[in-house]
Design an enzyme around this catalytic site. Structure first.
Site, PDB file in Angstrom:
ATOM      1  N   HIS A 124       0.751  -1.215  -0.242  1.00  0.00           N
ATOM      2  CA  HIS A 124      -0.101  -0.025  -0.500  1.00  0.00           C
ATOM      3  C   HIS A 124       1.427   1.556  -0.013  1.00  0.00           C
ATOM      4  O   HIS A 124       1.659   0.735   0.023  1.00  0.00           O
ATOM      5  CB  HIS A 124      -0.940   0.199   1.605  1.00  0.00           C
ATOM      6  CG  HIS A 124      -2.078   1.270   1.425  1.00  0.00           C
ATOM      7  ND1 HIS A 124      -1.404   2.378   1.791  1.00  0.00           N
ATOM      8  CD2 HIS A 124      -3.186   0.656   1.003  1.00  0.00           C
ATOM      9  CE1 HIS A 124      -2.890   2.948   2.029  1.00  0.00           C
ATOM     10  NE2 HIS A 124      -3.565   2.052   1.371  1.00  0.00           N
ATOM     11  N   ASP A 201       2.570  -4.577   8.016  1.00  0.00           N
ATOM     12  CA  ASP A 201       2.011  -4.197   8.198  1.00  0.00           C
ATOM     13  C   ASP A 201       0.817  -4.626   7.579  1.00  0.00           C
ATOM     14  O   ASP A 201       0.074  -5.684   7.770  1.00  0.00           O
ATOM     15  CB  ASP A 201       1.905  -3.385   6.847  1.00  0.00           C
ATOM     16  CG  ASP A 201       0.514  -2.015   6.064  1.00  0.00           C
ATOM     17  OD1 ASP A 201      -0.251  -2.651   7.036  1.00  0.00           O
ATOM     18  OD2 ASP A 201       0.865  -1.818   5.065  1.00  0.00           O
ATOM     19  N   GLN A 204      -4.507  -4.845   6.840  1.00  0.00           N
ATOM     20  CA  GLN A 204      -5.665  -6.660   7.115  1.00  0.00           C
ATOM     21  C   GLN A 204      -5.307  -7.705   7.089  1.00  0.00           C
ATOM     22  O   GLN A 204      -5.952  -8.529   7.217  1.00  0.00           O
ATOM     23  CB  GLN A 204      -4.969  -6.366   5.177  1.00  0.00           C
ATOM     24  CG  GLN A 204      -5.458  -5.688   4.095  1.00  0.00           C
ATOM     25  CD  GLN A 204      -7.124  -4.578   4.202  1.00  0.00           C
ATOM     26  OE1 GLN A 204      -7.905  -4.936   4.513  1.00  0.00           O
ATOM     27  NE2 GLN A 204      -7.003  -3.327   4.358  1.00  0.00           N
ATOM     28  N   LYS A 227     -10.835  -0.784  10.254  1.00  0.00           N
ATOM     29  CA  LYS A 227     -10.833  -1.684   9.668  1.00  0.00           C
ATOM     30  C   LYS A 227     -10.695  -3.090  10.539  1.00  0.00           C
ATOM     31  O   LYS A 227     -10.809  -4.075  10.149  1.00  0.00           O
ATOM     32  CB  LYS A 227      -9.337  -1.727   8.904  1.00  0.00           C
ATOM     33  CG  LYS A 227      -8.865  -1.171   7.882  1.00  0.00           C
ATOM     34  CD  LYS A 227      -7.874  -0.755   6.790  1.00  0.00           C
ATOM     35  CE  LYS A 227      -7.293  -0.566   6.852  1.00  0.00           C
ATOM     36  NZ  LYS A 227      -8.289   0.546   5.088  1.00  0.00           N
ATOM     37  N   CYS A 366      -4.934   2.556  -3.695  1.00  0.00           N
ATOM     38  CA  CYS A 366      -3.168   3.120  -3.062  1.00  0.00           C
ATOM     39  C   CYS A 366      -2.413   1.871  -3.392  1.00  0.00           C
ATOM     40  O   CYS A 366      -1.195   1.744  -2.584  1.00  0.00           O
ATOM     41  CB  CYS A 366      -3.550   3.746  -1.804  1.00  0.00           C
ATOM     42  SG  CYS A 366      -4.748   4.739  -1.257  1.00  0.00           S
TER      43      CYS A 366
HETATM   44  N1  7TS Z   1      -1.756  -1.346   4.484  1.00  0.00           N
HETATM   45  C1  7TS Z   1      -2.278  -1.674   4.202  1.00  0.00           C
HETATM   46  C2  7TS Z   1      -2.659  -3.099   3.494  1.00  0.00           C
HETATM   47  C3  7TS Z   1      -4.153  -0.826   3.641  1.00  0.00           C
HETATM   48  O1  7TS Z   1      -4.591  -1.928   2.663  1.00  0.00           O
HETATM   49  C4  7TS Z   1      -4.296   0.139   3.933  1.00  0.00           C
HETATM   50  C5  7TS Z   1      -5.876   0.631   3.476  1.00  0.00           C
HETATM   51  C6  7TS Z   1      -3.209   0.361   4.766  1.00  0.00           C
HETATM   52  C7  7TS Z   1      -1.562   0.714   4.954  1.00  0.00           C
HETATM   53  C8  7TS Z   1      -3.380   2.085   5.245  1.00  0.00           C
HETATM   54  O2  7TS Z   1      -4.195   1.748   5.841  1.00  0.00           O
HETATM   55  P1  7TS Z   1      -4.857   3.424   6.873  1.00  0.00           P
HETATM   56  O3  7TS Z   1      -5.687   3.242   7.867  1.00  0.00           O
HETATM   57  O4  7TS Z   1      -3.566   3.840   7.719  1.00  0.00           O
HETATM   58  O5  7TS Z   1      -5.458   4.624   5.839  1.00  0.00           O
HETATM   59  N2  7TS Z   1      -5.982   0.426   2.805  1.00  0.00           N
HETATM   60  C9  7TS Z   1      -7.286   0.290   2.064  1.00  0.00           C
HETATM   61  C10 7TS Z   1      -7.509  -0.097   1.116  1.00  0.00           C
HETATM   62  O6  7TS Z   1      -7.200  -1.485   0.690  1.00  0.00           O
HETATM   63  N3  7TS Z   1      -8.541   0.566   0.937  1.00  0.00           N
HETATM   64  O7  7TS Z   1      -8.974   1.457   0.954  1.00  0.00           O
HETATM   65  C11 7TS Z   1      -7.687   1.709   2.016  1.00  0.00           C
END
Ligand code: 7TS
Length: 408
Positions: A124, A201, A204, A227, A366
């Site tokens: 990401h 990370d 997910q 999430k 992303c």
């Molecule tokens: N890493 C992964 C693997 C992700 O899927 C996401 C967010 C992030 C980092 C960043 O998370 P945040 O909470 O800091 O924004 N992924 C997604 C997505 O797949 N669609 O919207 C956000």
């Protein structure tokens, strides 16, 4: 508790609503953010109704209650990921901020020009751009574990890259596009053998299956509350105690200090050293409630349910002429199905599905370099969670047939 998806769905107010009269929501976008159960909403409301005060700052009853709730939530999170101590659970805003904290505090202390950081091609942007910024600023080198055609990491190339003595291996536990669940334990073990520090990370993975930081022996783990059925605005950085102890603070201000003089300060102890300013208190309480909720349902039961839904979805989607799925087979995959439909732009697919209340995301999610690797600008993506059903998958499949008809 036996897993009953209908009982679970009853816990989520958003899943009861219609997006238009007669059109119930079919929420297939939990990879972007998950829906919130009543238990989380109630915990946050209760906090504001009863105990709202600033933490660590007052001796009055409300301040003590607020502080206790904030710290109890930290204990719950520590148990949820099996951290040895809640001191090692740092509240951040989200996964992105947790990764940036490592990039600022750990990496800017330990990395200099020419040092190697290994990432993967399926990251990401939040686990790419902080390292790009450090490459520009410091001249660190970046190498990438390639993704194979079938959506798995090429571990043979990884082993070769390790011969260059990397300082850090930072990678996603599960791809938000391909759904690939990476063999984290093996990647971490090999990294440690090569003398590298590891950053996982978990955006997910932590929401979807049991993640045990001690079993993984991971050095840093980043994840987001939103999430995992918790609120937006709060995330976590877990770190090994010796690494966190040795790191300089990230942001300066109130609460992160033990003592301040006009021209100097002494940083606070863990975890407060990394939590400057008034934090997201109600959100921490909500995240604690989310950990309780997921634990009550059972992370293994959640993972098994998602696996069943995903396997079913892949099977049904594969049958549709013109649909191309990305990522590995169900056995290596979490609840994500990214696809293209021949002759139709992914955004059009998502827009037409929305007419029937079906919420999927379209775009590069992303993960632009990953899409480039597969020579596509975008995909449509359906994703599943503990409340997803086979009936919803059937609606998605019917919806895609409707899109095909619409575009002739
Ligand atoms: N890493 C992964 C693997 C992700 O899927 C996401 C967010 C992030 C980092 C960043 O998370 P945040 O909470 O800091 O924004 N992924 C997604 C997505 O797949 N669609 O919207 C956000």
């Amino acid at each position: 508790m036996t897993f009953d998806v209908n009982q679970i769905r009853a816990d989520f107010p958003v899943l009861q609503r219609e997006v238009r009269p007669g059109v119930p929501v079919v929420y297939l976008d939990s990879t972007a953010t998950a829906q919130k159960p009543l238990a989380v909403l109630q915990a946050m409301e209760e906090y504001y109704r009863r105990s709202n005060a600033n933490i660590h700052r007052g001796v009055h009853t409300l301040a003590e209650e607020a502080t206790a709730l904030y710290e109890q939530a930290r204990e719950k999170i520590a148990r949820f990921i099996n951290a040895p101590s809640s001191r090692q659970v740092i509240y951040t805003r989200n996964t992105t901020e947790a990764i940036n904290l490592v990039a600022y505090s750990w990496a800017r202390t330990h990395l200099s020009a020419g040092d190697l950081v290994i990432l993967t091609e399926m990251e990401h942007h939040s686990n790419l751009v902080p390292w790009h910024m450090l490459a520009m600023e410091r001249g660190i080198r970046l190498e990438f574990i390639p993704v194979t055609e079938s959506g798995l990491l090429d571990l043979e190339t990884y082993r070769q890259l390790l011969e260059q003595a990397p300082k850090l291996v930072a990678f996603t536990h599960m791809s938000n596009v391909l759904g690939t669940i990476n063999p984290a334990e093996e990647i971490i073990r090999l990294a440690h053998q090569a003398g590298a520090v590891t950053l996982l990370d978990g955006a997910q993975s932590v929401p979807h299956f049991a993640v045990d930081v001690q079993a993984l022996d991971v050095d840093f783990l980043a994840f987001s509350a939103h999430k995992m059925c918790g609120p937006t605005g709060i995330g976590v950085l877990y770190g090994k105690a010796d690494l966190l102890e040795a790191m300089p603070p990230f942001l300066g201000g109130g609460d992160m200090i033990r003592e301040v003089k006009l021209r100097a300060f002494k940083p606070n102890t863990l975890p407060h050293k990394f939590e400057a300013g008034t934090p997201a208190i109600a959100e921490a309480v909500g995240l604690g409630a989310a950990c309780d909720y997921l634990t009550d349902v059972g992370m293994d039961a959640i993972a098994a349910h998602e696996h069943e839904i995903t396997a079913y979805a892949l099977e049904r989607l594969e049958e549709i002429p013109g649909v191309k799925l990305f990522g590995p087979s169900a056995e290596h995959k979490g609840g994500v199905a990214a696809f293209t439909l021949e002759g139709v732009h992914p955004h059009d697919v998502a827009q037409i599905l929305d007419q029937d209340g079906i919420a999927v995301r379209a775009g590069h999610h992303c993960a632009q370099p990953l899409h480039e690797k597969f020579h596509i600008p975008a995909t449509s993506r359906a994703s599943f969670y503990l409340y997803s059903t086979k009936e919803e998958v059937d609606k998605l499949v019917q919806g895609i047939y409707k899109v095909k008809k619409y575009f002739g």
